[in-house]
Every structure is written in structure tokens, then in C-alpha cells.
Design a protein around this motif. Structure first.
Motif, short mmCIF file in Angstrom:
data_model
loop_
_atom_site.label_atom_id
_atom_site.label_comp_id
_atom_site.label_asym_id
_atom_site.label_seq_id
_atom_site.Cartn_x
_atom_site.Cartn_y
_atom_site.Cartn_z
N GLY A 1 0.78 -1.23 0.00
CA GLY A 1 0.00 0.00 0.00
C GLY A 1 0.81 1.28 0.00
O GLY A 1 0.23 2.37 0.00
N LEU A 2 2.14 1.18 -0.01
CA LEU A 2 3.00 2.37 0.02
C LEU A 2 3.84 2.40 -1.25
O LEU A 2 4.53 1.44 -1.56
N VAL A 3 3.79 3.53 -1.97
CA VAL A 3 4.43 3.58 -3.27
C VAL A 3 5.79 4.27 -3.19
O VAL A 3 6.11 4.96 -2.23
N TYR A 4 6.57 4.02 -4.23
CA TYR A 4 7.83 4.72 -4.44
C TYR A 4 7.83 5.29 -5.84
O TYR A 4 7.12 4.82 -6.73
N THR A 5 8.64 6.33 -6.05
CA THR A 5 8.95 6.81 -7.40
C THR A 5 10.45 7.02 -7.48
O THR A 5 11.06 7.59 -6.57
N LEU A 6 11.05 6.52 -8.54
CA LEU A 6 12.47 6.75 -8.80
C LEU A 6 12.55 7.77 -9.92
O LEU A 6 12.14 7.51 -11.05
N ASP A 7 13.04 8.96 -9.59
CA ASP A 7 13.07 10.07 -10.53
C ASP A 7 14.48 10.36 -11.00
O ASP A 7 15.46 10.12 -10.27
N THR A 8 14.57 10.89 -12.21
CA THR A 8 15.85 11.39 -12.71
C THR A 8 16.19 12.69 -12.00
O THR A 8 15.34 13.59 -11.89
N LYS A 9 17.40 12.81 -11.50
CA LYS A 9 17.82 14.01 -10.79
C LYS A 9 17.93 15.19 -11.76
O LYS A 9 18.48 15.07 -12.85
N VAL A 10 17.36 16.33 -11.36
CA VAL A 10 17.50 17.56 -12.15
C VAL A 10 18.83 18.21 -11.77
O VAL A 10 19.05 18.53 -10.59
N PRO A 11 19.75 18.40 -12.72
CA PRO A 11 21.07 18.93 -12.39
C PRO A 11 21.00 20.34 -11.81
O PRO A 11 20.23 21.17 -12.28
N GLY A 12 21.80 20.60 -10.80
CA GLY A 12 21.88 21.91 -10.18
C GLY A 12 21.81 21.81 -8.67
O GLY A 12 21.65 20.73 -8.11
N GLY A 13 21.94 22.96 -8.02
CA GLY A 13 21.81 23.02 -6.57
C GLY A 13 20.46 23.58 -6.19
O GLY A 13 19.53 23.64 -7.01
N SER A 14 20.33 23.98 -4.96
CA SER A 14 19.07 24.56 -4.51
C SER A 14 19.20 26.07 -4.41
O SER A 14 20.30 26.63 -4.47
N ALA A 15 18.05 26.74 -4.23
CA ALA A 15 18.07 28.19 -4.04
C ALA A 15 18.68 28.57 -2.70
O ALA A 15 18.99 29.74 -2.48
N GLU A 16 18.84 27.59 -1.81
CA GLU A 16 19.54 27.85 -0.56
C GLU A 16 21.05 27.90 -0.80
O GLU A 16 21.79 28.47 0.01
N GLU A 17 21.51 27.31 -1.91
CA GLU A 17 22.94 27.25 -2.20
C GLU A 17 23.39 28.29 -3.22
O GLU A 17 24.53 28.75 -3.18
N HIS A 18 22.50 28.65 -4.16
CA HIS A 18 22.86 29.57 -5.24
C HIS A 18 21.87 30.73 -5.29
O HIS A 18 20.67 30.54 -5.14
N ASP A 19 22.40 31.93 -5.52
CA ASP A 19 21.54 33.09 -5.72
C ASP A 19 20.91 33.02 -7.11
O ASP A 19 21.53 32.56 -8.07
N VAL A 20 19.69 33.52 -7.21
CA VAL A 20 18.99 33.58 -8.49
C VAL A 20 19.36 34.88 -9.20
O VAL A 20 19.27 35.96 -8.61
#
Length: 315
Positions: free
Chosen positions: A94-113
Motif C-alpha cells: 500500500g506504500l508507493v515509491y517513485t524513482l526520478d531522474t535528478k534535475v542537475p543543479g543546486g538549490s536556491a539555498e545554495e545559489h543566488d537567483v
């Protein structure tokens, strides 16, 4: 009710080994590690190219299944990457998983926009507004009523007094948002659009040059108030950048200012809860979000807004 199993590295490794034919190590499995160092490990890095997300209860399972269909609906409308699933199924009954392709890059906590990144955010907001609401609701995306800014203002006022005692915040700053202004900034009828509802820094994928490359985690998406996503961006990239992106997306003064004050009130409330240990997020992150939301912008005056002003009017 049966207790859900706790995901472990061995659980994840065994599951991923059955899904991926390459990238395994000599020890018999791919390198796996939790995305978050603390709390329940529901999201895992798998090697350098994949992310595994595990639902830990039936409600999360329903949201995860809905998310897979929603991402396909959203993808043609937005200029940034939306994760793609390479495998899905059940990791426990009853509990699902999803295996996703990683989107390249960091987070907005790491890089300024950057300025170009703000244009990417504008494209995101524009695209969300273009997603057919009926199709989203047909997938099970819930419709959520706009929050009362006046009620939020009062709650933030009480939280601000607690922060003042802790020498964290000056309550006088909240006086900019009067009761009359909160009424003026109420959400307008007929303005509901598809709202990501979790545009935090960790969900924005940003490259080293400041471009916004992708948006993660669509499980909390609703049909509702677009100011909520403007508020999310204020927490993630700062109030000025959020308002500039929303303005580029065609939003006028009312939704921009509404989003700004939703964010400002939220950050005061959450930091007070964090100091009182009623909030799990690290205090450093809560303080950073408060600082971003309270950055000064040019669109601070609300007294000239008319009741009949269009949400698409230029500030």
C-alpha cells in the motif's frame, strides 16, 4: 492499523538494485544516502543521477500517485524542468515509491537567483496560470480557499511579541500592514490558478550561473490563491526578486503585495514556533526566510489600491 516500516539504507539499496541495471558498486548495490540528515528518511539520493522518494502512509501514497499525473499535465506549460519518473511501484504493501531522474543543479539555498533566473521564475508563474484548472481538478488536485490575511496579521502580531521578548524581531514592523490594508489585499474572486504551494528554496533547482533549472516536489499542489506562490518565492529568493518575477508574469500590485504580506506574517509565526520548539525546521533557516521576506521593496504602499483594481494592472 499496521505500523509502516521504517526506510533504511538496506531497504533502499535492495529496491534500487532491482530497478537499475548499471551504477552498482562492488559491494552489491548503488551508493544511497538520505537527502535529509534528520527525521524520517523518505527521500534518498541514488548514485549521481536518481532520487528515490518513498511514501510513508496512505495519504502520502495518494498524493504521490496524483503527482505523477500532474507533472505530465504541467510539463508542457512551464519553461523549467519538472522531474520525470523512471520507475514506480510499491516498496511496502500500500506504500508507493517513485524513482526520478535528478534535475542537475543546486538549490536556491545554495545559489543566488540571477536576473535571468527571475525571468525563469516569471515563466514558471505564467505557466502555472495557463494550466487548465478543470484538468488539474480532474486529476484530484484539491481546490483551497484563500487564507484570511487579517486573521494571519493578528496571529503574526501575537508571534511578534514573543519574538520581541527574545530580541529577534521588532513588532513595529508589522504596523505597516494595517487591518484596512489586509482587507484591501484580500484575494479577488475568480483568481484561482494552479499553485505549487511549496516553492521553498530546497524545491527550486538553481544552476551556478543563477538560472532556475527545475522545480521539485509537486505533491502539495492545489488550485487556489496565486499569491501563495509569490509568498513562497519571497521566502526562497527574497521579496524583491519574488515581486519582480510576479510582475514579469503579469501580476499586478494587489497579488504581489498580498503574497509579500503572506510571506512576512508566515515567517514571524514560524520563527516564534521554532523558538518555542513547535517547529521542526532549523532556526537558522527560519531566520534566513524571515530576513528574505522582510527585504524592502518599492511596492510597499497599499493605500492607493482601489477595490475595483484588476489583478493584472501594472503596479
Amino acid at each position: 492499523m499496521t505500523q509502516a516500516p521504517t526506510p533504511t539504507a538496506d531497504t533502499v539499496r535492495r529496491l534500487v538494485r532491482s530497478l537499475l541495471k548499471d551504477g552498482t558498486s562492488d559491494t552489491g548495490g548503488p551508493e544511497v544516502r538520505p537527502v535529509a540528515e534528520s527525521g524520517a528518511h523518505a527521500t534518498w539520493w541514488v548514485g549521481a543521477r536518481h532520487v528515490l522518494r518513498l511514501s510513508e502512509d496512505r495519504a502520502a501514497t495518494a498524493r504521490r500517485r496524483r503527482e505523477l499525473r500532474l507533472r505530465d499535465l504541467v510539463r508542457p506549460h512551464v519553461p523549467v524542468a519538472v522531474p520525470s519518473s523512471v520507475a514506480q511501484g510499491e516498496w511496502a504493501p500500500g506504500l508507493v515509491y517513485t524513482l526520478d531522474t535528478k534535475v542537475p543543479g543546486g538549490s536556491a539555498e545554495e545559489h543566488d537567483v540571477s536576473a535571468v533566473g527571475e525571468a525563469d521564475l516569471a515563466g514558471l508563474l505564467t505557466g502555472l496560470r495557463e494550466v487548465p484548472v478543470r484538468q488539474a481538478e480532474a486529476l484530484g488536485v484539491p481546490r483551497v480557499a484563500p487564507r484570511s490575511l487579517e486573521a494571519l496579521r493578528r496571529e503574526a502580531g501575537r508571534a511578534a511579541e514573543l519574538l520581541h521578548k527574545a530580541d529577534e524581531f521588532d513588532p513595529a514592523r508589522l504596523q505597516q500592514l494595517t487591518s484596512a490594508a489586509a482587507v484591501q489585499l484580500a484575494a479577488q474572486p475568480g483568481s484561482a490558478v494552479l499553485v505549487h504551494h511549496a516553492l521553498t528554496g530546497e524545491h527550486l533547482v538553481v544552476s551556478a550561473d543563477g538560472r532556475v533549472r527545475g522545480v521539485l516536489d509537486w505533491t502539495d499542489t492545489v488550485v487556489g490563491d496565486p499569491a501563495e506562490d509569490i509568498a513562497g518565492l519571497a521566502l526562497a529568493v527574497g521579496a524583491p526578486a519574488a515581486v519582480r518575477a510576479a510582475t514579469l508574469a503579469g501580476y499586478g500590485a494587489r497579488p504581489c503585495l498580498r503574497g509579500l504580506w503572506l510571506a512576512r506574517c508566515d515567517t514571524v509565526i514560524h520563527l516564534a514556533a521554532g523558538l518555542d520548539r513547535r517547529e521542526d525546521a532549523p532556526l537558522g533557516l527560519l531566520r534566513a526566510r524571515l530576513g528574505r521576506a522582510w527585504e524592502a521593496i518599492l511596492l510597499e504602499r497599499v493605500t492607493e489600491l482601489r477595490d475595483d483594481e484588476s489583478d493584472d494592472a501594472e503596479p
